[in-house]
Design a protein around this motif. Structure first.
Motif, PDB file in Angstrom:
ATOM      1  N   ARG A  49      35.928 -46.008 -11.526  1.00  0.00           N
ATOM      2  CA  ARG A  49      35.758 -47.252 -10.778  1.00  0.00           C
ATOM      3  C   ARG A  49      34.463 -47.904 -11.246  1.00  0.00           C
ATOM      4  O   ARG A  49      33.374 -47.558 -10.807  1.00  0.00           O
ATOM      5  CB  ARG A  49      35.692 -46.963  -9.277  1.00  0.00           C
ATOM      6  CG  ARG A  49      36.909 -46.256  -8.700  1.00  0.00           C
ATOM      7  CD  ARG A  49      38.120 -47.162  -8.608  1.00  0.00           C
ATOM      8  NE  ARG A  49      37.866 -48.304  -7.731  1.00  0.00           N
ATOM      9  CZ  ARG A  49      38.024 -48.258  -6.400  1.00  0.00           C
ATOM     10  NH1 ARG A  49      38.423 -47.127  -5.820  1.00  0.00           N
ATOM     11  NH2 ARG A  49      37.801 -49.326  -5.684  1.00  0.00           N
ATOM     12  N   LYS A  50      34.590 -48.854 -12.150  1.00  0.00           N
ATOM     13  CA  LYS A  50      33.422 -49.481 -12.769  1.00  0.00           C
ATOM     14  C   LYS A  50      32.509 -50.129 -11.739  1.00  0.00           C
ATOM     15  O   LYS A  50      31.282 -50.113 -11.870  1.00  0.00           O
ATOM     16  CB  LYS A  50      33.872 -50.511 -13.802  1.00  0.00           C
ATOM     17  CG  LYS A  50      32.725 -51.117 -14.604  1.00  0.00           C
ATOM     18  CD  LYS A  50      33.249 -52.066 -15.668  1.00  0.00           C
ATOM     19  CE  LYS A  50      32.088 -52.662 -16.466  1.00  0.00           C
ATOM     20  NZ  LYS A  50      32.579 -53.593 -17.529  1.00  0.00           N
ATOM     21  N   GLU A  51      33.118 -50.700 -10.678  1.00  0.00           N
ATOM     22  CA  GLU A  51      32.324 -51.420  -9.681  1.00  0.00           C
ATOM     23  C   GLU A  51      31.418 -50.495  -8.871  1.00  0.00           C
ATOM     24  O   GLU A  51      30.522 -50.957  -8.166  1.00  0.00           O
ATOM     25  CB  GLU A  51      33.245 -52.206  -8.730  1.00  0.00           C
ATOM     26  CG  GLU A  51      34.026 -51.362  -7.730  1.00  0.00           C
ATOM     27  CD  GLU A  51      35.319 -50.785  -8.292  1.00  0.00           C
ATOM     28  OE1 GLU A  51      36.136 -50.281  -7.504  1.00  0.00           O
ATOM     29  OE2 GLU A  51      35.499 -50.827  -9.533  1.00  0.00           O
ATOM     30  N   ARG A  52      31.618 -49.196  -9.003  1.00  0.00           N
ATOM     31  CA  ARG A  52      30.804 -48.250  -8.232  1.00  0.00           C
ATOM     32  C   ARG A  52      29.705 -47.575  -9.055  1.00  0.00           C
ATOM     33  O   ARG A  52      28.917 -46.807  -8.518  1.00  0.00           O
ATOM     34  CB  ARG A  52      31.697 -47.182  -7.598  1.00  0.00           C
ATOM     35  CG  ARG A  52      32.658 -47.756  -6.584  1.00  0.00           C
ATOM     36  CD  ARG A  52      33.399 -46.690  -5.831  1.00  0.00           C
ATOM     37  NE  ARG A  52      34.317 -47.312  -4.885  1.00  0.00           N
ATOM     38  CZ  ARG A  52      35.184 -46.634  -4.136  1.00  0.00           C
ATOM     39  NH1 ARG A  52      35.241 -45.316  -4.238  1.00  0.00           N
ATOM     40  NH2 ARG A  52      35.980 -47.265  -3.307  1.00  0.00           N
ATOM     41  N   THR A  53      29.669 -47.836 -10.327  1.00  0.00           N
ATOM     42  CA  THR A  53      28.728 -47.103 -11.171  1.00  0.00           C
ATOM     43  C   THR A  53      27.271 -47.497 -10.938  1.00  0.00           C
ATOM     44  O   THR A  53      26.372 -46.808 -11.404  1.00  0.00           O
ATOM     45  CB  THR A  53      29.075 -47.280 -12.664  1.00  0.00           C
ATOM     46  OG1 THR A  53      29.155 -48.674 -12.975  1.00  0.00           O
ATOM     47  CG2 THR A  53      30.402 -46.610 -12.990  1.00  0.00           C
ATOM     48  N   ASP A  54      27.032 -48.599 -10.231  1.00  0.00           N
ATOM     49  CA  ASP A  54      25.654 -48.965  -9.903  1.00  0.00           C
ATOM     50  C   ASP A  54      25.160 -48.243  -8.650  1.00  0.00           C
ATOM     51  O   ASP A  54      23.977 -48.298  -8.321  1.00  0.00           O
ATOM     52  CB  ASP A  54      25.530 -50.480  -9.684  1.00  0.00           C
ATOM     53  CG  ASP A  54      25.654 -51.258 -10.988  1.00  0.00           C
ATOM     54  OD1 ASP A  54      25.339 -50.678 -12.048  1.00  0.00           O
ATOM     55  OD2 ASP A  54      26.067 -52.426 -10.943  1.00  0.00           O
ATOM     56  N   ASP A  55      26.065 -47.578  -7.935  1.00  0.00           N
ATOM     57  CA  ASP A  55      25.685 -46.845  -6.729  1.00  0.00           C
ATOM     58  C   ASP A  55      25.084 -45.487  -7.092  1.00  0.00           C
ATOM     59  O   ASP A  55      25.228 -45.009  -8.218  1.00  0.00           O
ATOM     60  CB  ASP A  55      26.906 -46.638  -5.834  1.00  0.00           C
ATOM     61  CG  ASP A  55      27.512 -47.949  -5.371  1.00  0.00           C
ATOM     62  OD1 ASP A  55      26.750 -48.912  -5.172  1.00  0.00           O
ATOM     63  OD2 ASP A  55      28.745 -48.008  -5.218  1.00  0.00           O
ATOM     64  N   THR A  56      24.459 -44.851  -6.125  1.00  0.00           N
ATOM     65  CA  THR A  56      23.905 -43.518  -6.361  1.00  0.00           C
ATOM     66  C   THR A  56      25.027 -42.480  -6.371  1.00  0.00           C
ATOM     67  O   THR A  56      26.119 -42.731  -5.855  1.00  0.00           O
ATOM     68  CB  THR A  56      22.903 -43.148  -5.255  1.00  0.00           C
ATOM     69  OG1 THR A  56      23.600 -43.079  -3.994  1.00  0.00           O
ATOM     70  CG2 THR A  56      21.781 -44.171  -5.154  1.00  0.00           C
TER      71      THR A  56
END
Length: 210
Positions: free
Chosen positions: A13-20
């Protein structure tokens, strides 16, 4: 289309890769728990094992993409064995240490039994999705109720969508609704007492600290 697959195969899930890492694992676990609890009474509940496999492969692919490592290294770094009511189970787990001798934050994927529960009380709402998950982690680390300031048994109240906070009728909105609406958040960090009061509709979120 299943958000965990692309062309019939599990994908990150690319949109989650900025999360911890903590936030990513927490979110996947919350979503799967929602499905598992929704189908507690189902005779064929064990068929959710396929969904669990797809979600797990999506989870590790997301972590691998974020950390720029292989999937095998993700398992090596985060896989552990924990005790559950059904015996020891392998899970993915990350721990975030906190200062001042406080218990660490622990996010875990797995360990949810898919055995049928004939006496279960159904919650017919699939678990809500968190918004700004890295920001939520920081608020949890603050370990303070955002309503009364208590630092006892801090947890999270969720709503499904911001539209659920819209004012209906002529009565004054409870303070917890006003706070979430003003901040445009689908989560509110509360102590156990305030959280129970919100769900019971007993209070506006104000209480005197004992």
């Amino acid at each position: 289309m299943c958000p965990y697959q692309k062309d019939g195969k599990p994908t990150h899930r690319k949109e989650r890769t900025d999360d911890t890492v903590y936030s990513i694992i927490s979110q996947y676990q919350q979503e799967f728990r929602g499905f598992a609890e929704y189908y507690q009474l189902a005779v064929n509940r064990s068929q959710l094992n396929r969904l669990k496999w797809v979600m797990e492969r999506s989870l590790v692919a997301t972590l691998a993409h974020k950390l720029r490592v292989s999937i095998s290294k993700v398992y090596k770094r985060y896989e552990t064995t924990v005790e559950t009511p059904d015996g020891p189970r392998k899970v993915l787990q990350v721990t975030v240490e906190r200062e001042g001798g406080k218990k660490p934050l622990v996010a875990q994927w797995g360990g949810i039994s898919l055995a049928r529960k004939t006496k279960a009380v159904l919650n017919d709402q699939i678990a809500p999705l968190w918004g700004d998950r890295s920001e939520l982690e920081k608020r949890l680390l603050a370990d303070t109720c955002e309503l009364c300031g208590s630092r006892e048994q801090v947890e999270v109240h969720h709503i499904r969508a911001l539209k659920d906070l819209q004012h209906k009728g002529q009565g004054k909105r409870p303070r917890w609704v006003q706070i979430m609406a003003a901040r445009r958040r689908k989560t509110l960090v509360t102590c156990r007492k305030c959280h129970n009061d919100i769900h019971a509709g007993r209070a506006d979120g104000r209480r005197q600290r004992e």
